[in-house]
Design a protein around this motif. Structure first.
Motif, mmCIF file in Angstrom:
data_model
loop_
_atom_site.group_PDB
_atom_site.id
_atom_site.type_symbol
_atom_site.label_atom_id
_atom_site.label_comp_id
_atom_site.label_asym_id
_atom_site.label_seq_id
_atom_site.Cartn_x
_atom_site.Cartn_y
_atom_site.Cartn_z
ATOM 1 N N THR A 217 14.453 -45.139 11.467
ATOM 2 C CA THR A 217 15.825 -45.322 11.957
ATOM 3 C C THR A 217 16.615 -44.031 11.826
ATOM 4 O OG1 THR A 217 15.759 -47.637 11.259
ATOM 5 C CG2 THR A 217 17.929 -46.689 11.701
ATOM 6 N N ARG A 218 16.443 -43.358 10.692
ATOM 7 C CA ARG A 218 17.118 -42.077 10.476
ATOM 8 C C ARG A 218 16.647 -41.038 11.505
ATOM 9 N NH1 ARG A 218 21.454 -40.373 7.535
ATOM 10 N NH2 ARG A 218 20.754 -41.716 5.810
ATOM 11 N N LYS A 220 15.583 -41.547 14.587
ATOM 12 C CA LYS A 220 16.210 -41.828 15.888
ATOM 13 C C LYS A 220 17.669 -41.384 15.891
ATOM 14 C CE LYS A 220 13.286 -45.790 17.119
ATOM 15 N NZ LYS A 220 13.259 -47.269 17.370
ATOM 16 N N LEU A 221 18.352 -41.621 14.775
ATOM 17 C CA LEU A 221 19.767 -41.253 14.668
ATOM 18 C C LEU A 221 19.936 -39.730 14.727
ATOM 19 C CD1 LEU A 221 22.704 -42.182 14.118
ATOM 20 C CD2 LEU A 221 22.214 -41.954 11.678
ATOM 21 N N LEU A 223 17.841 -37.493 16.024
ATOM 22 C CA LEU A 223 17.477 -36.990 17.346
ATOM 23 C C LEU A 223 18.564 -37.290 18.377
ATOM 24 C CD1 LEU A 223 13.658 -37.824 17.519
ATOM 25 C CD2 LEU A 223 14.717 -35.574 17.320
ATOM 26 N N LYS A 224 19.183 -38.449 18.252
ATOM 27 C CA LYS A 224 20.254 -38.817 19.177
ATOM 28 C C LYS A 224 21.442 -37.864 19.031
ATOM 29 C CE LYS A 224 23.265 -42.663 20.520
ATOM 30 N NZ LYS A 224 23.678 -44.068 20.227
ATOM 31 N N LYS A 225 21.770 -37.530 17.790
ATOM 32 C CA LYS A 225 22.897 -36.634 17.537
ATOM 33 C C LYS A 225 22.599 -35.198 17.950
ATOM 34 C CE LYS A 225 24.972 -39.135 13.619
ATOM 35 N NZ LYS A 225 25.283 -39.057 12.162
ATOM 36 N N SER A 226 21.360 -34.760 17.699
ATOM 37 C CA SER A 226 21.044 -33.347 17.888
ATOM 38 C C SER A 226 20.499 -33.001 19.275
ATOM 39 C CB SER A 226 20.015 -32.903 16.845
ATOM 40 O OG SER A 226 18.776 -33.544 17.059
ATOM 41 N N SER A 227 20.158 -34.016 20.074
ATOM 42 C CA SER A 227 19.526 -33.751 21.371
ATOM 43 C C SER A 227 20.310 -32.796 22.267
ATOM 44 C CB SER A 227 19.231 -35.063 22.105
ATOM 45 O OG SER A 227 20.397 -35.849 22.227
#
Length: 439
Positions: A217-218, A220-221, A223-227
């Motif tokens: 979960t961490r 995904k979080l 990667l979502k923020k840093s993409s």
């Protein structure tokens, strides 16, 4: 003309910053001297092969970083109790990504090599080994942790130890006249020593890397923020490195000659970088308390960077051929004209770096990405046109124009146009003459 001071900045804090970065600057100088020796030792063709490999791998390594550095720092500060989960998840994300990038780098090289009209010798092993060295940069998550704790001095110590070890190794390579592959091994050694040093520094703080854990979960979080920052990092690296990669189509010798000029042109960049970094906190403080003073400090910073750069650029432009001849013992004669052009890129690089602090302070991160993308696109298009005609001289001109476009992209955006105008006034010494005639 008397050089300006940046009025209002905390002089004590500035001096403290310079003292704290003294060892870092020492490391930069040692690195410069050793790299000059390596460049001279290899000669244009072998150094061209090395520069090409380093540039290609650097572009892919920007993907391997996953744009996580800023978010690791922020997440650790916000959730100190989740430190082991944040660092462990970040490490594994980078290890997996950097591991996958090794065959991808080799594949990209093989395709470009087969399509090239001037392929030269195969560099598969060189690319593979440099990619492997880049793999160990996954452990830079520990660097991010120390930054979050305002303990970067430990990282600087490790970097200097790594530098000393690899510098001794490179000197031995020159002394025993060993082939290029040993220098490539030195890059792996540097990456391994740095990774081990970071782990030891972390463990000595009473912490344990074996307590790190991976959380899906961490992951995904993060990667979502840093993409969005992944693409931004790639654009920045393309902007800085693509000229060397594209110049390979002319031949390794052309890459080597151009890279010798580029390295000298960029060798002193750490000094303005230190100035910009040191005054950033004062800029943020002024923005909170006094917007007029905030604007004045930005203007003074732009002035200072221009005043530092212009004398250096003028001197190097006039004596570029002599500098190249002396620095490289006559092995890179012909790079002088490239150095005399490339050195002027620095003035736009520094103004761009300083105005980036403004963009960060104002929260204009998208504009920061767009300006870098604009510079990268202009660089690629100009290289496609100029390199076939003028080789390294064309690459130097492309870099100069791209740096100008990227920096003054702010003139195209209404809400940042005033910053672009401020930089133009500094560039053409308008504010300098205003201060002279005012007195």
């Amino acid at each position: 003309m008397k050089l300006p001071t940046i009025k209002g900045f905390d002089e004590e804090a500035f001096n403290k910053y310079l003292k704290n970065t003294g060892w870092l600057m020492f490391g930069k100088i040692i690195s410069l001297v050793v790299n000059l020796a390596i460049t001279t030792y290899l000669g244009p063709i072998l150094f061209g092969n090395l520069s090409f490999g380093l540039s290609l791998v650097a572009i892919l390594a920007a993907v391997g970083g996953l744009g996580l550095d800023t978010f690791i720092i922020r997440e650790v500060i916000q959730e100190p109790g989740k430190r082991d989960e944040i660092l462990g998840t970040s490490l594994w994300l980078r290890i997996i990504t950097n591991g996958l990038l090794i065959p991808i780098a080799i594949g990209i090289y093989l395709i470009s090599h087969s399509l090239s009209s001037n392929p030269g010798e195969s560099l598969v092993l060189l690319i593979a080994l440099l990619s492997f060295a880049s793999f160990f940069k996954s452990f830079n998550v520990i660097d991010s942790y120390f930054q979050s704790q305002v303990q970067s001095k430990y990282v600087v110590q490790v970097q200097n130890i790594s530098l000393v070890v690899t510098s001794i190794f490179k000197i031995l390579i020159i002394a025993f006249s060993l082939p290029l592959i040993y220098i490539v091994v030195a890059y792996i050694l540097d990456a391994v020593v740095l990774a081990i040093g970071l782990i030891i520094a972390y463990q000595k703080r009473g912490l344990n890397i074996f307590n790190w854990s991976f959380n899906k979960t961490r992951a995904k979080l993060l990667l979502k923020k840093s993409s969005p920052l992944i693409l931004s990092a790639v654009m920045v690296t393309i902007y800085m490195k693509i000229d060397v990669v594209m110049l390979k189509s002319v031949g390794s010798k052309a890459v080597g000659i151009y890279s010798s000029a580029q390295n000298l042109s960029e060798a002193w960049y750490f000094i303005p970088t230190a100035i910009i970094t040191s005054v950033f906190p004062a800029l943020l403080n002024a923005r909170k308390t006094d917007l007029v003073r905030y604007k004045k400090r930005l203007g003074n910073l732009y002035d200072l960077l221009v005043y530092i750069n212009i004398p250096i650029a003028l001197f190097i432009s006039f004596f570029a051929a002599d500098i190249i001849h002396i620095a490289y013992s006559g092995k890179y004669d012909g790079a002088g004209i490239m150095l005399s052009i490339h050195i002027w890129s620095g003035i736009f690089v520094f103004l761009g770096m300083a105005s980036s602090q403004y963009l960060i302070a104002e929260g204009y991160t998208k504009i920061s990405f767009y300006r870098t993308a604009a510079g990268a696109i202009v660089n690629i298009l100009l290289n496609l046109w100029l390199i076939p005609k003028y080789a390294g001289v064309g690459a130097s001109l492309a870099t100069l124009v791209a740096c100008f476009v990227s920096t003054f992209y702010l003139l195209l955006i209404p809400k940042t146009r005033h910053q672009g105008i401020m930089m133009l006034k500094s560039l053409f010494l308008v504010t300098a003459f205003q201060k002279i005639f005012k007195h």
